[in-house]
Scaffold this motif. Structure first.
Motif, PDB file in Angstrom:
ATOM      1  N   ASN A   8      -1.338 -20.042  17.233  1.00 56.08           N
ATOM      2  CA  ASN A   8      -0.995 -21.404  16.835  1.00 56.08           C
ATOM      3  C   ASN A   8      -1.099 -21.645  15.334  1.00 56.08           C
ATOM      4  OD1 ASN A   8      -3.691 -22.010  16.298  1.00 56.08           O
ATOM      5  ND2 ASN A   8      -3.995 -23.166  18.166  1.00 56.08           N
ATOM      6  N   LYS A   9      -1.667 -20.666  14.589  1.00 55.17           N
ATOM      7  CA  LYS A   9      -1.754 -20.858  13.145  1.00 55.17           C
ATOM      8  C   LYS A   9      -2.092 -19.532  12.474  1.00 55.17           C
ATOM      9  CE  LYS A   9      -3.606 -24.281  10.015  1.00 55.17           C
ATOM     10  NZ  LYS A   9      -4.514 -25.416   9.881  1.00 55.17           N
ATOM     11  N   VAL A  10      -1.525 -19.314  11.295  1.00 54.91           N
ATOM     12  CA  VAL A  10      -1.840 -18.134  10.486  1.00 54.91           C
ATOM     13  C   VAL A  10      -2.132 -18.631   9.072  1.00 54.91           C
ATOM     14  CG1 VAL A  10      -1.013 -15.935   9.589  1.00 54.91           C
ATOM     15  CG2 VAL A  10      -0.328 -16.662  11.878  1.00 54.91           C
ATOM     16  N   GLU A  11      -3.312 -18.281   8.565  1.00 54.67           N
ATOM     17  CA  GLU A  11      -3.707 -18.711   7.220  1.00 54.67           C
ATOM     18  C   GLU A  11      -4.265 -17.524   6.447  1.00 54.67           C
ATOM     19  OE1 GLU A  11      -5.525 -23.085   7.563  1.00 54.67           O
ATOM     20  OE2 GLU A  11      -6.636 -21.582   8.715  1.00 54.67           O
ATOM     21  N   THR A  12      -3.896 -17.423   5.185  1.00 56.27           N
ATOM     22  CA  THR A  12      -4.476 -16.399   4.311  1.00 56.27           C
ATOM     23  C   THR A  12      -5.497 -17.083   3.423  1.00 56.27           C
ATOM     24  OG1 THR A  12      -2.444 -15.112   4.340  1.00 56.27           O
ATOM     25  CG2 THR A  12      -4.000 -14.648   2.568  1.00 56.27           C
ATOM     26  N   GLU A  13      -6.747 -16.624   3.526  1.00 54.24           N
ATOM     27  CA  GLU A  13      -7.836 -17.181   2.723  1.00 54.24           C
ATOM     28  C   GLU A  13      -8.711 -16.043   2.236  1.00 54.24           C
ATOM     29  OE1 GLU A  13     -10.053 -19.945   5.051  1.00 54.24           O
ATOM     30  OE2 GLU A  13      -8.314 -21.180   5.494  1.00 54.24           O
ATOM     31  N   ASP A  14      -9.116 -16.103   0.983  1.00 52.71           N
ATOM     32  CA  ASP A  14     -10.013 -15.111   0.407  1.00 52.71           C
ATOM     33  C   ASP A  14      -9.516 -13.700   0.711  1.00 52.71           C
ATOM     34  OD1 ASP A  14     -11.627 -17.192  -0.590  1.00 52.71           O
ATOM     35  OD2 ASP A  14     -12.726 -17.295   1.293  1.00 52.71           O
ATOM     36  N   TYR A  16      -9.137 -12.377   3.855  1.00 51.41           N
ATOM     37  CA  TYR A  16      -8.657 -12.237   5.222  1.00 51.41           C
ATOM     38  C   TYR A  16      -7.422 -13.075   5.518  1.00 51.41           C
ATOM     39  CZ  TYR A  16     -13.059  -9.981   6.485  1.00 51.41           C
ATOM     40  OH  TYR A  16     -14.121  -9.125   6.581  1.00 51.41           O
ATOM     41  N   ILE A  17      -6.682 -12.609   6.520  1.00 52.28           N
ATOM     42  CA  ILE A  17      -5.654 -13.419   7.166  1.00 52.28           C
ATOM     43  C   ILE A  17      -6.270 -13.844   8.490  1.00 52.28           C
ATOM     44  CG2 ILE A  17      -3.361 -13.476   8.203  1.00 52.28           C
ATOM     45  CD1 ILE A  17      -2.575 -11.257   6.184  1.00 52.28           C
ATOM     46  N   HIS A  18      -6.361 -15.150   8.709  1.00 56.87           N
ATOM     47  CA  HIS A  18      -6.913 -15.694   9.949  1.00 56.87           C
ATOM     48  C   HIS A  18      -5.740 -15.951  10.900  1.00 56.87           C
ATOM     49  CE1 HIS A  18     -10.963 -16.945   8.317  1.00 56.87           C
ATOM     50  NE2 HIS A  18     -10.292 -16.608   7.225  1.00 56.87           N
ATOM     51  N   VAL A  19      -5.708 -15.239  12.005  1.00 60.02           N
ATOM     52  CA  VAL A  19      -4.690 -15.467  13.031  1.00 60.02           C
ATOM     53  C   VAL A  19      -5.389 -16.251  14.135  1.00 60.02           C
ATOM     54  CG1 VAL A  19      -3.041 -14.420  14.621  1.00 60.02           C
ATOM     55  CG2 VAL A  19      -3.516 -13.320  12.417  1.00 60.02           C
ATOM     56  N   LEU A  66      -9.511 -12.007  12.454  1.00 62.30           N
ATOM     57  CA  LEU A  66      -9.444 -11.927  10.998  1.00 62.30           C
ATOM     58  C   LEU A  66      -9.057 -10.511  10.625  1.00 62.30           C
ATOM     59  CD1 LEU A  66     -11.425 -14.297  11.704  1.00 62.30           C
ATOM     60  CD2 LEU A  66     -12.405 -13.909   9.472  1.00 62.30           C
ATOM     61  N   LEU A  67      -8.026 -10.391   9.795  1.00 64.51           N
ATOM     62  CA  LEU A  67      -7.546  -9.084   9.359  1.00 64.51           C
ATOM     63  C   LEU A  67      -7.511  -9.040   7.839  1.00 64.51           C
ATOM     64  CD1 LEU A  67      -5.392  -9.921  12.015  1.00 64.51           C
ATOM     65  CD2 LEU A  67      -5.557  -7.469  11.920  1.00 64.51           C
ATOM     66  N   ASP A  68      -7.686  -7.852   7.293  1.00 66.88           N
ATOM     67  CA  ASP A  68      -7.640  -7.670   5.848  1.00 66.88           C
ATOM     68  C   ASP A  68      -6.294  -8.174   5.344  1.00 66.88           C
ATOM     69  OD1 ASP A  68      -7.097  -6.217   3.261  1.00 66.88           O
ATOM     70  OD2 ASP A  68      -9.149  -5.554   3.679  1.00 66.88           O
ATOM     71  N   LYS A  69      -6.316  -8.978   4.264  1.00 64.73           N
ATOM     72  CA  LYS A  69      -5.066  -9.616   3.818  1.00 64.73           C
ATOM     73  C   LYS A  69      -4.026  -8.648   3.286  1.00 64.73           C
ATOM     74  CE  LYS A  69      -6.175 -11.207  -0.828  1.00 64.73           C
ATOM     75  NZ  LYS A  69      -6.312 -12.413  -1.635  1.00 64.73           N
ATOM     76  N   HIS A  70      -4.408  -7.409   2.990  1.00 64.72           N
ATOM     77  CA  HIS A  70      -3.419  -6.454   2.482  1.00 64.72           C
ATOM     78  C   HIS A  70      -2.358  -6.098   3.519  1.00 64.72           C
ATOM     79  CE1 HIS A  70      -5.575  -3.256   4.645  1.00 64.72           C
ATOM     80  NE2 HIS A  70      -4.473  -2.560   4.499  1.00 64.72           N
ATOM     81  N   VAL A  71      -2.613  -6.362   4.827  1.00 57.96           N
ATOM     82  CA  VAL A  71      -1.628  -6.006   5.859  1.00 57.96           C
ATOM     83  C   VAL A  71      -0.424  -6.947   5.867  1.00 57.96           C
ATOM     84  CG1 VAL A  71      -3.374  -4.922   7.326  1.00 57.96           C
ATOM     85  CG2 VAL A  71      -2.694  -7.273   7.789  1.00 57.96           C
ATOM     86  N   GLU A  73       1.073 -11.135   6.553  1.00 54.54           N
ATOM     87  CA  GLU A  73       1.002 -12.058   7.681  1.00 54.54           C
ATOM     88  C   GLU A  73       1.765 -11.596   8.918  1.00 54.54           C
ATOM     89  OE1 GLU A  73       1.679 -16.165   6.665  1.00 54.54           O
ATOM     90  OE2 GLU A  73      -0.140 -16.221   5.421  1.00 54.54           O
ATOM     91  N   GLU A  74       2.942 -11.022   8.761  1.00 51.38           N
ATOM     92  CA  GLU A  74       3.709 -10.580   9.937  1.00 51.38           C
ATOM     93  C   GLU A  74       2.998  -9.438  10.677  1.00 51.38           C
ATOM     94  OE1 GLU A  74       6.289 -12.064  11.493  1.00 51.38           O
ATOM     95  OE2 GLU A  74       5.874 -13.591   9.986  1.00 51.38           O
ATOM     96  N   THR A  75       2.518  -8.459   9.925  1.00 53.58           N
ATOM     97  CA  THR A  75       1.777  -7.358  10.538  1.00 53.58           C
ATOM     98  C   THR A  75       0.482  -7.878  11.142  1.00 53.58           C
ATOM     99  OG1 THR A  75       2.733  -5.764   9.005  1.00 53.58           O
ATOM    100  CG2 THR A  75       0.681  -5.117  10.078  1.00 53.58           C
ATOM    101  N   ALA A  76      -0.165  -8.825  10.477  1.00 57.26           N
ATOM    102  CA  ALA A  76      -1.413  -9.405  10.992  1.00 57.26           C
ATOM    103  C   ALA A  76      -1.199 -10.051  12.356  1.00 57.26           C
ATOM    104  CB  ALA A  76      -1.974 -10.417  10.000  1.00 57.26           C
ATOM    105  N   LYS A  77      -0.082 -10.753  12.516  1.00 57.22           N
ATOM    106  CA  LYS A  77       0.213 -11.372  13.822  1.00 57.22           C
ATOM    107  C   LYS A  77       0.345 -10.316  14.909  1.00 57.22           C
ATOM    108  CE  LYS A  77       3.361 -14.526  11.980  1.00 57.22           C
ATOM    109  NZ  LYS A  77       4.543 -15.373  12.141  1.00 57.22           N
TER     110      LYS A  77
END
Length: 89
Positions: A8-14, A16-19, A66-71, A73-77
């Motif tokens: 329902n939401k994807v945010e990049t912070e610090d 991490y990417i929060h899915v 929470l995934l490392d932001k280097h991946v 947003e699409e890969t994180a999902k």
């Protein structure tokens, strides 16, 4: 745990990417359980799973991954869905 919910939401912070799968405000308690670290990290190194418990309930549900932001947003999902499927199957 319940059926795998939709993202329902994807945010990049610090760092991490929060899915987010479920709204964390619904829960009485949120944890990052150690038992979820191995299945999460087997999909994406450094990832974490957050779970929430509704007041008066015994079951914990996955609220977000929470995934490392280097991946990216699409890969994180995709990786977050794979982690949730791995844990809930």
């Amino acid at each position: 745990m319940a059926d795998t919910p939709d993202i329902n939401k994807v945010e990049t912070e610090d760092d991490y990417i929060h899915v987010r799968f479920r709204d964390p405000d619904r829960y009485d308690e949120i944890r990052t359980p150690e038992w979820a670290a191995q299945p999460a990290r087997s999909v994406s190194e450094g990832s974490e799973v957050r779970t929430g418990k509704l007041e008066g309930e015994d079951e914990w549900e996955i609220t977000s991954v929470l995934l490392d932001k280097h991946v990216g947003e699409e890969t994180a999902k995709d990786q977050a869905r794979e982690i949730v499927d791995k844990i809930e199957s």
